[in-house]
Design an enzyme around this catalytic site. Structure first.
Site, PDB file in Angstrom:
ATOM      1  N   GLU A  43     -13.783   5.102   6.302  1.00 20.29           N
ATOM      2  CA  GLU A  43     -12.658   5.567   7.110  1.00 20.29           C
ATOM      3  C   GLU A  43     -13.094   5.903   8.534  1.00 20.29           C
ATOM      4  OE1 GLU A  43      -9.813   5.506   7.970  1.00 20.29           O
ATOM      5  OE2 GLU A  43      -8.590   7.126   7.112  1.00 20.29           O
TER       6      GLU A  43
ATOM      7  N   GLU B 149     -11.476   9.604  -2.060  1.00 21.48           N
ATOM      8  CA  GLU B 149     -12.326   9.907  -0.909  1.00 21.48           C
ATOM      9  C   GLU B 149     -13.248  11.084  -1.175  1.00 21.48           C
ATOM     10  OE1 GLU B 149      -9.234  12.431   1.826  1.00 21.48           O
ATOM     11  OE2 GLU B 149      -8.589  10.508   0.935  1.00 21.48           O
TER      12      GLU B 149
ATOM     13  N   ASP C 261      -5.994  10.391  -2.671  1.00 22.56           N
ATOM     14  CA  ASP C 261      -6.643  11.532  -2.010  1.00 22.56           C
ATOM     15  C   ASP C 261      -8.085  11.708  -2.520  1.00 22.56           C
ATOM     16  OD1 ASP C 261      -4.380  12.222  -0.384  1.00 22.56           O
ATOM     17  OD2 ASP C 261      -3.418  12.960  -2.193  1.00 22.56           O
TER      18      ASP C 261
ATOM     19  N   ASP D 211       0.133  15.438   6.219  1.00 18.37           N
ATOM     20  CA  ASP D 211      -0.906  14.871   5.357  1.00 18.37           C
ATOM     21  C   ASP D 211      -2.100  15.817   5.290  1.00 18.37           C
ATOM     22  OD1 ASP D 211      -2.315  13.163   3.752  1.00 18.37           O
ATOM     23  OD2 ASP D 211      -2.839  11.757   5.337  1.00 18.37           O
TER      24      ASP D 211
ATOM     25  N   HIS E  30      -7.519   4.503  -4.041  1.00 18.15           N
ATOM     26  CA  HIS E  30      -8.748   4.890  -3.346  1.00 18.15           C
ATOM     27  C   HIS E  30      -8.922   6.403  -3.447  1.00 18.15           C
ATOM     28  CE1 HIS E  30      -6.734   6.331   0.368  1.00 18.15           C
ATOM     29  NE2 HIS E  30      -6.078   5.182   0.445  1.00 18.15           N
TER      30      HIS E  30
ATOM     31  N   TYR F 240       0.849  -1.190   0.000  1.00 19.31           N
ATOM     32  CA  TYR F 240       0.000   0.000   0.000  1.00 19.31           C
ATOM     33  C   TYR F 240       0.879   1.233   0.000  1.00 19.31           C
ATOM     34  CZ  TYR F 240      -3.071   3.689   1.707  1.00 19.31           C
ATOM     35  OH  TYR F 240      -3.762   4.874   1.840  1.00 19.31           O
TER      36      TYR F 240
ATOM     37  N   ARG G 113     -13.471   5.482  -0.868  1.00 22.48           N
ATOM     38  CA  ARG G 113     -13.286   5.834   0.547  1.00 22.48           C
ATOM     39  C   ARG G 113     -14.256   6.953   0.932  1.00 22.48           C
ATOM     40  NH1 ARG G 113      -7.732   8.193   3.415  1.00 22.48           N
ATOM     41  NH2 ARG G 113      -8.782   9.787   4.652  1.00 22.48           N
TER      42      ARG G 113
ATOM     43  N   CYS H  59      -5.577  13.967   6.834  1.00 26.30           N
ATOM     44  CA  CYS H  59      -5.533  12.577   7.273  1.00 26.30           C
ATOM     45  C   CYS H  59      -6.879  12.208   7.868  1.00 26.30           C
ATOM     46  CB  CYS H  59      -4.426  12.390   8.298  1.00 26.30           C
ATOM     47  SG  CYS H  59      -4.490  10.802   9.169  1.00 26.30           S
TER      48      CYS H  59
ATOM     49  N   ASN I 112      -8.751   0.404   7.499  1.00 23.55           N
ATOM     50  CA  ASN I 112      -7.528   1.171   7.717  1.00 23.55           C
ATOM     51  C   ASN I 112      -7.100   0.994   9.166  1.00 23.55           C
ATOM     52  OD1 ASN I 112      -5.411   2.925   7.395  1.00 23.55           O
ATOM     53  ND2 ASN I 112      -6.648   4.782   7.372  1.00 23.55           N
TER      54      ASN I 112
ATOM     55  N   ASP J 242      -2.950   5.500  -2.339  1.00 23.60           N
ATOM     56  CA  ASP J 242      -3.776   6.622  -1.924  1.00 23.60           C
ATOM     57  C   ASP J 242      -3.822   7.624  -3.077  1.00 23.60           C
ATOM     58  OD1 ASP J 242      -4.944   8.819  -0.688  1.00 23.60           O
ATOM     59  OD2 ASP J 242      -3.706   8.702   1.105  1.00 23.60           O
TER      60      ASP J 242
END
Length: 296
Positions: free
Chosen positions: A183, A110, A83, A54, A108, A40, A153, A118, A205, A81
């Site tokens: 998440e 989000e 974002d 982050d 992913h 990952y 996500r 984060c 996660n 990731d």
């Protein structure tokens, strides 16, 4: 078989796939050498490796560049990731194309407002469900006929509640996403409920001292999760090791690392033997040709 196809096969088989987080080629190789099946690429670790928190400060191009290096360094599927997809649904289309072009198996995306934070920090904001589902539909279409995996996500649990997070996860799957990533569920009951309420494969996660209570991997597997990521395990572990070693140097000592690897052993971890063999492959015939020419 493509790396995306390999990842799809892992998701379909029984049990749960564990993907520790890498932020560079060193940590990616460590994960591969330890025998894990998936890497990952952590967004928080990648941001830190660039000198930032982050907070959504890295661009899509910077994230893709790091994912490309990691994908080239290990023969494993990479989940990255991505974002928020770096804009609206049009930006999401380009994001999918760019990551897929570099051999990444999955990303992913989000539903946070960009710039994001984060998922285990406070004061997050999320976009509307309509805008989020538009992004998911765009991501699924951008994938085309490939096996590239889209992970949806949602960070809505901490903003508008658990029920809305489940609704968004299911809507994203209906729009074409392959895996749901709720998440930061905030209780063990919520963690256990996600795979029961979501109508598709789920990702957990695992963040030590984050918003989600500690969950053993075997328990997460029994709950029905198909993927568990550990984004900050190596990132924060390396920070701790650096702090300890440097504190000893400040005292005037040269400490031995916790695993005292020699220079030769370190280079071997990154393919020194293969490069030596390749060099010999070219040099030996050249030497023979020069010798023959002199003899003639």
């Amino acid at each position: 078989m493509s790396k995306a196809s390999e990842l799809r096969a892992l998701i379909k088989r029984g049990g749960m796939t564990v993907a520790p987080g890498a932020y560079d080629c060193i940590t990616a190789r460590a994960i591969a050498d330890a025998g894990f099946e998936v890497v990952y690429m952590t967004g928080s670790g990648t941001a830190a490796a660039h000198g930032y928190p982050d907070y959504g400060l890295l661009t899509m191009s910077e994230m893709v560049a790091n994912a490309s290096k990691i994908a080239a360094s290990v023969d494993l599927p990479i989940i990255s990731d991505a974002d928020t997809g770096y804009g609206n649904e049009l930006n999401v289309v380009r994001t999918v194309h760019e990551f897929a072009r570099q051999g990444v198996a999955a990303i992913h995306i989000e539903d946070q407002v960009f710039p994001k934070k984060c998922g285990h920090l406070d004061n997050k904001e999320v976009i509307s469900a309509e805008d989020y589902i538009a992004k998911m539909r765009a991501a699924a279409d951008a994938r085309g006929n490939s096996d590239f995996v889209i992970i949806a996500r949602t960070d809505s649990r901490g903003v508008v509640g658990f029920d809305e997070a489940i609704r968004r996860a299911n809507a994203a799957l209906a729009a074409g996403a392959d895996v749901a990533f709720v998440e930061a569920p905030q209780t063990l009951e919520e963690v256990a409920a996600v795979p029961k309420l979501v109508k598709g494969p789920c990702l957990l996660n695992v963040v030590r001292r984050g918003k989600t209570p500690a969950v053993e991997l075997k328990d997460a597997e029994e709950m029905g999760y198909k993927i568990a990521i550990l984004p900050s395990l190596l990132f924060r572990g390396v920070l701790g090791c650096c702090d300890e070693l440097l504190a000893e140097v400040k005292k005037g000592r040269v400490p031995a690392p916790s695993k005292d690897i020699s220079p030769q052993e370190g280079f071997a971890r990154f393919g020194a033997a293969e490069w030596d063999e390749l060099r010999e492959h070219y040099r030996a015939p050249a030497a023979a040709a020069v010798k023959a020419a002199k003899a003639g």
